[in-house]
Structures are given as structure tokens and as C-alpha cells.
Design a protein around this motif. Structure first.
Motif, PDB file in Angstrom:
ATOM      1  N   ALA A 292       0.967  -1.131   0.135  1.00  0.00           N
ATOM      2  CA  ALA A 292       0.085   0.324  -0.187  1.00  0.00           C
ATOM      3  C   ALA A 292       0.695   1.525  -0.562  1.00  0.00           C
ATOM      4  CB  ALA A 292      -1.275  -0.162   0.995  1.00  0.00           C
ATOM      5  N   GLY A 293       1.702   1.457   0.769  1.00  0.00           N
ATOM      6  CA  GLY A 293       2.846   2.588   1.134  1.00  0.00           C
ATOM      7  C   GLY A 293       3.691   2.658  -0.432  1.00  0.00           C
ATOM      8  N   MET A 294       4.060   1.496  -0.738  1.00  0.00           N
ATOM      9  CA  MET A 294       4.578   1.684  -2.358  1.00  0.00           C
ATOM     10  C   MET A 294       3.955   2.491  -3.112  1.00  0.00           C
ATOM     11  SD  MET A 294       8.324  -1.135  -1.755  1.00  0.00           S
ATOM     12  CE  MET A 294       7.081  -2.492  -1.578  1.00  0.00           C
ATOM     13  N   LEU A 295       2.811   1.208  -3.348  1.00  0.00           N
ATOM     14  CA  LEU A 295       1.852   1.926  -4.409  1.00  0.00           C
ATOM     15  C   LEU A 295       1.652   3.452  -3.844  1.00  0.00           C
ATOM     16  CD1 LEU A 295       0.291   1.622  -6.865  1.00  0.00           C
ATOM     17  CD2 LEU A 295      -1.823   0.997  -5.598  1.00  0.00           C
ATOM     18  N   ALA A 296       1.785   4.041  -2.983  1.00  0.00           N
ATOM     19  CA  ALA A 296       1.278   5.173  -3.036  1.00  0.00           C
ATOM     20  C   ALA A 296       2.155   6.295  -3.368  1.00  0.00           C
ATOM     21  CB  ALA A 296       0.751   5.587  -1.432  1.00  0.00           C
ATOM     22  N   ALA A 297       3.500   5.592  -2.847  1.00  0.00           N
ATOM     23  CA  ALA A 297       4.852   6.346  -3.159  1.00  0.00           C
ATOM     24  C   ALA A 297       4.937   6.606  -5.008  1.00  0.00           C
ATOM     25  CB  ALA A 297       5.968   6.236  -2.638  1.00  0.00           C
ATOM     26  N   TYR A 298       4.710   5.742  -5.194  1.00  0.00           N
ATOM     27  CA  TYR A 298       4.841   5.579  -6.648  1.00  0.00           C
ATOM     28  C   TYR A 298       3.953   5.935  -7.363  1.00  0.00           C
ATOM     29  CZ  TYR A 298       4.702   3.362 -11.456  1.00  0.00           C
ATOM     30  OH  TYR A 298       5.006   3.196 -13.010  1.00  0.00           O
ATOM     31  N   GLU A 299       2.687   6.567  -6.965  1.00  0.00           N
ATOM     32  CA  GLU A 299       1.418   7.420  -7.699  1.00  0.00           C
ATOM     33  C   GLU A 299       1.320   8.984  -7.314  1.00  0.00           C
ATOM     34  OE1 GLU A 299      -0.191   6.199 -10.295  1.00  0.00           O
ATOM     35  OE2 GLU A 299      -0.428   4.075 -10.386  1.00  0.00           O
ATOM     36  N   LEU A 300       1.862   8.765  -6.206  1.00  0.00           N
ATOM     37  CA  LEU A 300       2.086   9.865  -5.916  1.00  0.00           C
ATOM     38  C   LEU A 300       3.109  11.244  -6.668  1.00  0.00           C
ATOM     39  CD1 LEU A 300       0.954   9.366  -1.836  1.00  0.00           C
ATOM     40  CD2 LEU A 300       0.009  11.126  -4.124  1.00  0.00           C
ATOM     41  N   THR A 301       4.344  10.319  -6.661  1.00  0.00           N
ATOM     42  CA  THR A 301       5.662  10.603  -7.305  1.00  0.00           C
ATOM     43  C   THR A 301       4.885  11.229  -9.017  1.00  0.00           C
ATOM     44  OG1 THR A 301       6.953   9.035  -5.453  1.00  0.00           O
ATOM     45  CG2 THR A 301       7.982   9.969  -8.010  1.00  0.00           C
ATOM     46  N   LYS A 302       4.859   9.781  -9.039  1.00  0.00           N
ATOM     47  CA  LYS A 302       4.072   9.876 -10.898  1.00  0.00           C
ATOM     48  C   LYS A 302       3.205  11.603 -10.766  1.00  0.00           C
ATOM     49  CE  LYS A 302       1.985   7.159 -13.040  1.00  0.00           C
ATOM     50  NZ  LYS A 302       0.887   5.901 -13.426  1.00  0.00           N
ATOM     51  N   ALA A 303       2.146  11.497 -10.084  1.00  0.00           N
ATOM     52  CA  ALA A 303       2.150  12.883 -10.022  1.00  0.00           C
ATOM     53  C   ALA A 303       2.490  14.084  -9.920  1.00  0.00           C
ATOM     54  CB  ALA A 303       0.282  12.634  -9.061  1.00  0.00           C
ATOM     55  N   GLY A 304       3.809  13.720  -8.801  1.00  0.00           N
ATOM     56  CA  GLY A 304       3.895  15.111  -9.298  1.00  0.00           C
ATOM     57  C   GLY A 304       4.934  15.510  -7.421  1.00  0.00           C
ATOM     58  N   TYR A 305       4.476  14.922  -6.627  1.00  0.00           N
ATOM     59  CA  TYR A 305       4.377  15.376  -5.386  1.00  0.00           C
ATOM     60  C   TYR A 305       6.152  14.702  -4.444  1.00  0.00           C
ATOM     61  CZ  TYR A 305      -0.358  15.676  -4.497  1.00  0.00           C
ATOM     62  OH  TYR A 305      -2.181  16.030  -4.368  1.00  0.00           O
ATOM     63  N   LYS A 306       6.375  15.460  -3.843  1.00  0.00           N
ATOM     64  CA  LYS A 306       7.611  14.972  -3.161  1.00  0.00           C
ATOM     65  C   LYS A 306       7.580  13.879  -2.257  1.00  0.00           C
ATOM     66  CE  LYS A 306      11.738  16.668  -1.797  1.00  0.00           C
ATOM     67  NZ  LYS A 306      11.934  17.831  -0.274  1.00  0.00           N
TER      68      LYS A 306
END
Lengths: 531, 531
Positions: free
Chosen positions: B65-79
Motif C-alpha cells: 500500500a505504501g509503495m503504491l502510494a509513493a509510486y503514484e504520488l511521485t508520478k503525479a508530481g508530489y515529493k
């Protein structure tokens, strides 16, 4: 046998002891009681010791039965020669790949255009876990196997007379069948209809069982709720976060469920030859034929069309046309193992007893039709979450089966667009290859209406009744034929013995061909020792 | 929409139109009618467009769950920064291989001694075909999958109160259950007990169905004959040549069949999460965690033990111990996705609403126990023809499951010697690792009495209630808890949102963790856009 001191016997010790004292019947009885009934007549490679030096055998046919006979007879010391009509070994164990051509009795030649790695298995295509002979030799000959997905809850079932011709998922129909059966039986118990058939204790146990197996509610009803939906599928499936809660689906009307003939499919999966786990060779079923060929390939004369098999006191003489050279030749040996399919053998001049000739002529062959369809992409996986298994239909094609290799991959994949039998097979066999593909696309579209035609690339088909080297797919014995002809067919006739799936009780399966072959050469060897 | 001229709409066009007009409910209804109900809430990767430049997120936990959140949020432009307690990413997605060590809360350290390539999956171990989110990201991240054999007709079922404790084959018990149910229901119809419940036409259809499904004879009896044996197994199976004819087996007494609780196993296989086709990653379940890690590994701070999560108008501050350095540190970001299991999170100081704190503290975790046993050889395959699947028992170990890789190979193989739940799991969790293995050997021997101890090499176990980084296996919601706490648990609390299998309706499954994660970050993103 004391439990103290030297310990209880192991199960195998016990079984061995019982087998020695009581024989096979007692042994089977005990094994069944112990939950370990034998599942095969295979008990390891045959013991053919003591062969006379220089004794020779001609094997007719380089299918699995013939090649296994050649392999084991050679190991035992016999000098073996195999005559084979085709330029390829393996017989009905065969895969069609891109670049292959196939010409049948109608004269139509198909050029297979599948992408590299894709294939159609025109003959056998799946291996039950209890076909121990085949599994034994696959391992011995280095043939790599992978799971064949037989049971797929998520594939479709289509019947022209149910649901207005709309396919439904297997799981939904099976769940509704079980739920309704459970509810009705519970109702019967409630109405005391079974008070004489069951003890009170068993009635109570059965009610508990029906509630659990049939997903019945507290009132012993099969109803629309999350319990039944957990078997048949949800209207809205469970998920995560805020919208996570599932919603239940409506069970189908029981009359429609019965009209779908789902019970036929449910029974199919319980058939011993269809039970899981099943396997297939990596790279296509033909890899088995190639594995056997590696062992005996140097014994095979290809392109040999047998016309006459004569035996006398001096041996067996086989007359054949060497087709590449267009020359008639003869081959001689002390004995002959003949694995030629009966429909072909019936046209060959062979001097066996009249009763055996009658047996050879008595057994009809089935005429299955298989059609391979290469699609641009795996829409059944991507769009429908179907990975392997079969969607069944009441139409002529009988089923669409999904490939059990390269799951999830991009690019073209071949599905089996038909495995027709009976009337449907006759109709498809009467068509041109192009017409067969059109029929397969038209009928298979019922399952995948959006994609089936759109994604189609190319196809290939084999109608076994039009196959030049078998004139059919496999022997279809009836009980009456067995009683009249079977033992005559399989008995050693002086110097000749027949082998193949037709000489077994596992007709149409490679295992039957192999077990028949082992039994035939064991008896032929015994005959040779007595000579 | 005219059928002439421009053609009928494709199914997808039709569905899209209905979805636009009638909304999701109408769409599901139509899809169900068309036999194509959705099986997942996954509709592709989330659309998180428009993220504010420089906006940051701390993700707590480097499980899926955490790694998927990080992956998609990063793709969206979040740090994005991930804090993870362990030195390994993947969380409960995890495989134990030879050379690994594992220390649990009891202080006991196990050194895993399996041969290269063999493994135990302590947590998740199988993937349903309808877990589309997981399958999507496995493909996207290059995780190779292979079939997981779930349904095996030839495995054993053991119940202490049936057959004097002797296991029987699943197929024999299931066939006898179905045969008896069919016979009893047919008898009820014959006795007119169901004349009010069914029309005459449906009664006739049902009788036909019962005969076929239940393998009833001409008198509608489930009896000893070749028909019933073709489902339950033969006394002597069919073979080839002279001894080819099969002999039938005796059905079991129905009372014993009911005592075996076979209906529980039959229902198990019909459960939507257990339905075929299923998959597993090649090389062990942990390959999925590794696949995710390849995408986000550089964002993970390992060895970070979180003690405090505080949010205010300026952002979220996480206090953690950098365990390798033994230093207390803080990390700051605009938002926080917290995937820490609830039993751990409940011990962390976090300033969310009291209702959410109550939710965090309300949900109990299950404590499954898994035990891996490495055996010298595949006796279950070689001696019993069992390839993958599970043998079930009423004992604490609950089942023995057979490996779904390297079939037919020589050399050591690891089977799952226990997947215990409930009371059985509590008992096994209370033991030392050595005692657990002894219990697994003692209980599993019921299926393979000759071989189980003789072939044993080494074992490893994980009792999830003693796991330091989860304090349990997974969240076990009841309906009452869901009503009281679920929506509170999953809602965004100012700058913090929780995600993980515990924040889903697919508890204990990776799919639940992933769907929860996608929903959580979608809402958090919306919240961020509104800020």
C-alpha cells in the motif's frame, strides 16, 4: 506386529504383506479403505528380461505406442525397426506451428501463420495427474511440463435455450444450481419427506451441510445477499477505502439455470479424466512426440505406406511403399507390434485370425474437429479476467479454450476456437478450412462479442475424419463392442500384437496408448520366450 | 441506434452509454444481465493531475500500500519520502529463503536452511484472477506470475471424527456428497414433496439434472458402478491391453461423508477469493515486494521506528528513531499516507480525531501461523499423484499445501505444513519454532504416514501474532465494527489518510491494500487541491 519394541509396520510394508497374502483384489480393497486407492495400472517400466539374442521386431507406426514399444523392446535386447507413414514421428501427438502446412483428404492445404511460440494441438492437449505412464516417460525423456488450467470458475457457459442466448459465468450458474438444490432438499427434510431415508442425526448433519455448501440464509433460503454473492459474484465487488462495501447480486431464476445445463459442465469437471491437476508440455503437445523420437528416431523409416502384413512359421513380412522413392519394399522380423489406427489397418492385408479381423473392422472412430484462432491480443485475459480453462457452448464448436502459456503477455495468442464432437464435428468437418474459421468466429463471438472478430488474425483447423493417416480421431468402443471384440483385438495372434489407444480402456488418451503398448510387448515377449 | 447503415453499437459503446445515462448502478445491472459483471473496483491507475509543485507526502510503511502510494504520488508530481521500520521493503509480502533469519517477539531466531530456490511465503501466497489492481502492477513492474494450483481433486480431506481418522481423497468425498444429495432430492420429488415449490416442467428438468450431476443410475440411485466410480475413483482404474477393464469402487456411507465436513471444502473452492484461476509470482511471493521496491526504493528510509505523527496547519511532522544510528529524527511534509498496521499504529502518538483513534484501536488482527517443511523428495507427487493444491484437516495445522513450482523435479522441495487460524493458530503460536515443526510433522503425517518424518529436512515458521512489525496477520472486521468504525477509519483526517488491507473490504489480501491505497491517495490529492 507389536507396537512396542520394533514399531508398527509402515503402510507400504503392510500393503506389501496384504498383497502377497490376499492378492491384488485384497490389496486394492485395503488401499481404498486407507484412502489410497491406486489411480493407474502403471507399475513402472516392464521387465522384459531374457530376450533371445538377435530376435527382431517390426513396429508399425511411430506414434507414442509404437515408439514406446520400440524403446522398451530395444532396451530388452530386441532388434527393432519402425515403419511410419508420415515424415514426422509422434502420430496424433502433434502441434501445428507457424510455417507448418497440413493437407487433408479433401485436398485442401492450410499454411499455418501463427506467431513464433504459438500453436494448435490438433490431437491430445492435456494430461491428467493420474496418467502415470505418460508422466513417467515425460520425465525420463526430458519433456518439460507446465500446468494446464482445466477448472476456471470465471469462464462462460452458453446454452442457446437459456438466458435468451446470453452466456453467464460458470461460477454464477454453479452457485445458483447448488443453492437451489440445497434449498429444495432442506425443504424436503423440513416436510418430513426423507424421514424414512435418513436417521434424525443424519438429517440434522445434512441440514448443516446444505446451509454451508449451498450458501443458505438463516431461513434455509438461497437468496440475494452477500453470502450467496460470495459464490456467484457480486453486483458491486468489495474494494478499498470509502467505496469499499460490496453489494449483492440477484440469483438467476432456477428454471433458466437448469436450461443452461450447467450441471453437465459441473459433472464434466468431476470426471476422473478431467479432474485437476492437469499438465501440458511446455511448447506444445508435440514436444512429447519429439521427446520419444529422441530415443528411437534412428529406428524409424519414414514415408513407409504399409500395404500387407503376413506372418508364417519363419516370421512376419511387411510390404510397404517407400513413398519418397516410390518403391515397393519388404521388411522382415520375428515379431510385429502393430499400432496402426483401426480404420487404416482395416484396409491393409493382414493375416490374423478372422475374429481379430472382425474386431479390427468393428470399432468406429470419433471425428473431433479442432480449430485454432490466433488473436492480436489476449482480450479474454485483459477484458474478462479469464486465464486458461474453457467457455462451453451448446453450438457446434462446443467450447472455446484459452491458452495456458504466456499469460499476461502482449502480442498475438492462439485460442482453441472449437473442440467439436458428434453432429457439430460432422458439420464442421464438411466445411472448407475457411468456412470452419468463419463458423468458429461466428459462434465464438457469443462469448466475446466486442473482440472476437476484431482481434482475429489467422486460423488453422484439423477435422480428424479427414485426416489421411488416421481416418478419425480415436476409437469409440461401446459396451457391446467391448464384450464382442476387445479381448480378441488385444490378444497376441501368433507373431503379431496390436497396440494403441484403441487397444485400451482409456480410449482417446495417450495414457491408453502407452499402457496398451506396455501390456502388448510384455505378452509378446512372453510369447517369444516360449517360442 | 440503427441496426442498418451504421451498424449496431458494440457492447462497450452500449455500456458506456448506459453508464452515462443511468450511472454505475444501472451499468452494473446491465453488465450482470449480459453475463459480464465487474469483478473489481479497479478501473486503472488513478488520475492525480494538477498537483501543486513542491507539495510533499510522507508515506509510513514500505509495504505494498505504501509503495503504491509513493509510486503514484511521485508520478503525479508530489515529493515523497517513505519511512520503513524494517531493513526490507514489501511488508507482509515476503518470502523466506535458505540463508534468511527471522526473530520474533519471543526472541527466538530461526535460521532458514532451505535449498536454493525453495521458499516459504509467511504472508500472502496466492493471487485471484479478479485482483486486477495487483495483476496490473505486477505486469507494469515486470513481476512474472505462474499458476497457483488451488483446486486439486486428488488431495486429501481429513476429519478426526470421520472414517476413524483416515483421510480420503477430495474427489471421492465430493462425488459421494453430490451423489447422495442428488438421490435424496430425486426421492423427494418422487414423493411429491416439492410439487408446490416447482412446476412440473422444472421438476422434470431437475430430475434430468440430478441424474447427470449426481451420477445416478437408471433407478435414480447413487450406487456402486462404473458411472459413480468415474467421479469418485475406481477400485481398479482403467488401463490397456488384456487387463484394461476397470472395476467400480464402493461409495462411502453418507453419514461418514457428512462427518468429514467435505461440504466445507467444497464451499471453500466456490468462494470468490478462492476461485480458479489463481497465480503466484515465480520465485516466491516476495518478488512482488521487490518489484514495487525497484520503482520506489530510493525514497525509502529503512530502520525508521515511528513514535509520533503530528499534524497542524503547517503540515505533518513524523518523529522516528533511526535505529541503525540510534538517533531520534523528524521528517516533515504537507501530507501523510499512513499504512502502519493498526495494532502498531495504536501504540503511536498520532493527532487524529478521537473517533479515528477509536477506530484504530477497535479492529482485532488475526494470528495465522504458517510452517514451511523442506522434504528430501516430492513424495506427494511421486507416491500420491498430488501436484499442488491442499490437503485439509480438522487438526490445528488446518492444511498441508503442496508447492506449485518445480513439479516432477528431483531434490528437496518445501511444502506448507500449516496455515493455521483461530484456536489452532493460538496453540501453534505459543510454541517454540522447534515445537511447531514437531506439531506440523505429527499432524501432517496423517496424510503421508510413510514419508512425512522420513523425508523431513528442516523447517521454518511464522506466527503472525508474534511478528514484531505487525503484531498480527491482518484486520478482522465484523459487520458491527464496520458499521461503527470503517468510514471513520478511511476518511481523510485533515492532512493524514490511512491505507492498507485494514482500510478495505478485501481484508487480508494484497488487493485490498492496493485498492485502499489508490482510493486514499485519490482523496488526499483532492484534499490537497482544495487546500
Amino acid at each position: 506386529m507389536s507396537e512396542a519394541g520394533f514399531g508398527a509396520p509402515t503402510r507400504r510394508q503392510l500393503l506389501t504383506a496384504v498383497g502377497k497374502i490376499g492378492g491384488t483384489a485384497a490389496l486394492y480393497q485395503l488401499m481404498t479403505t486407507m484412502g489410497h486407492a491406486a489411480e493407474t495400472q502403471f507399475s513402472g517400466p516392464p521387465n522384459l528380461s531374457g530376450a533371445r539374442k538377435g530376435a527382431s521386431v517390426i513396429v508399425l507406426g511411430a506414434g507414442l505406442a509404437g515408439m514406446l514399444a520400440a524403446y522398451e523392446l530395444t532396451k530388452a535386447g530386441y532388434k527393432v525397426q519402425i515403419l511410419e507413414y508420415q515424415q514426422r514421428a509422434g502420430g496424433r501427438n502433434w502441434s501445428l506451428y507457424g510455417g507448418d502446412t497440413y493437407t487433408d483428404l479433401s485436398g485442401a492445404t492450410q499454411h499455418v501463420k501463427f506467431a513464433p511460440g504459438n500453436y494448435l494441438n490438433p490431437g491430445p492437449w492435456r494430461i491428467p495427474h493420474h496418467h502415470r505412464t505418460l508422466l513417467h516417460y515425460c520425465k525420463a525423456f526430458g519433456v518439460k511440463l507446465e500446468p494446464f488450467i482445466q477448472y476456471n470458475h470465471n469462464s462462460f457457459v452458453h446454452h442457446e435455450k437459456a438466458f435468451g442466448g446470453t452466456p453467464q459465468r460458470f461460477k454464477a450458474l454453479a452457485a445458483d444450481f447448488e443453492g437451489n438444490v440445497a434449498e429444495l432438499l432442506a425443504k424436503s427434510i423440513d416436510q418430513k419427506a426423507l424421514d424414512q431415508a435418513l436417521t434424525k442425526e443424519d438429517r440434522e448433519k445434512l441440514l448443516e451441510a446444505l446451509r454451508e455448501w449451498g450458501m443458505l440464509d438463516a431461513d434455509m433460503k438461497y437468496a440475494k445477499n452477500l453470502k450467496s454473492s460470495s459464490h456467484r459474484g457480486y453486483d458491486r465487488p468489495p474494494g478499498g477505502g470509502v467505496p469499499g462495501a460490496p453489494t449483492p447480486s440477484d440469483p438467476f431464476a432456477f428454471g433458466e439455470v437448469l436450461d443452461s445445463h450447467i450441471f453437465t459442465n459441473m459433472a464434466f469437471f468431476m470426471n476422473d479424466e478431467m479432474q485437476t491437476t492437469m499438465f501440458q508440455p511446455v511448447g506444445g503437445m508435440g514436444m512429447i512426440g519429439k521427446g520419444f523420437q529422441k530415443q528411437v528416431g534412428q529406428m524409424i523409416t519414414h514415408g513407409a505406406k504399409v500395404s500387407k502384413v503376413m506372418q508364417d512359421a519363419s516370421g512376419v513380412t511387411v510390404t510397404y511403399t517407400d513413398m519418397p522413392a516410390n518403391m515397393v519394399r519388404t521388411a522382415k522380423a520375428d515379431y510385429c507390434v502393430c499400432t496402426i489406427p483401426l480404420g487404416i489397418l482395416n484396409q491393409i492385408d493382414i493375416n490374423v485370425k478372422p475374429a481379430k479381423k472382425a474386431a479390427i473392422g468393428a470399432v468406429p472412430y470419433s471425428g473431433q474437429v479442432k480449430i485454432g484462432l490466433e488473436m492480436k491480443r489476449r482480450f479474454w485475459e485483459e477484458d474478462e479476467a479469464i486465464y486458461g480453462g474453457h467457455s462451453f457452448t451448446s453450438q457446434d464448436i462446443a467450447l472455446v479454450s484459452y491458452p495456458n502459456y504466456n499469460y499476461f503477455q502482449d502480442g498475438p495468442a492462439v485460442l482453441l476456437g472449437s473442440f467439436a464432437n458428434g453432429i457439430g464435428a460432422y458439420k464442421l468437418a464438411g466445411m472448407t478450412p475457411e468456412q470452419r474459421i468463419e463458423a468458429a468466429l461466428a459462434q465464438g463471438s457469443v462469448f466475446h462479442p466486442e473482440s472476437y472478430r476484431k482481434e482475429f488474425l489467422s486460423g488453422a483447423s484439423v477435422a480428424w475424419h479427414r485426416n489421411p493417416w488416421t481416418l478419425g480421431c480415436c476409437a469409440r468402443w461401446t459396451e457391446e463392442m467391448r464384450a464382442a471384440h476387445y479381448q480378441t483385438l488385444v490378444e497376441v495372434d501368433d507373431r503379431i500384437v496390436l497396440a494403441g489407444e484403441h487397444a485400451s480402456y482409456i480410449g482417446c488418451w495417450m495414457e491408453g496408448a502407452l499402457l496398451s503398448s506396455l501390456d502388448a510387448i510384455t505378452r509378446l515377449h512372453k510369447r517369444a520366450l516360449e517360442a
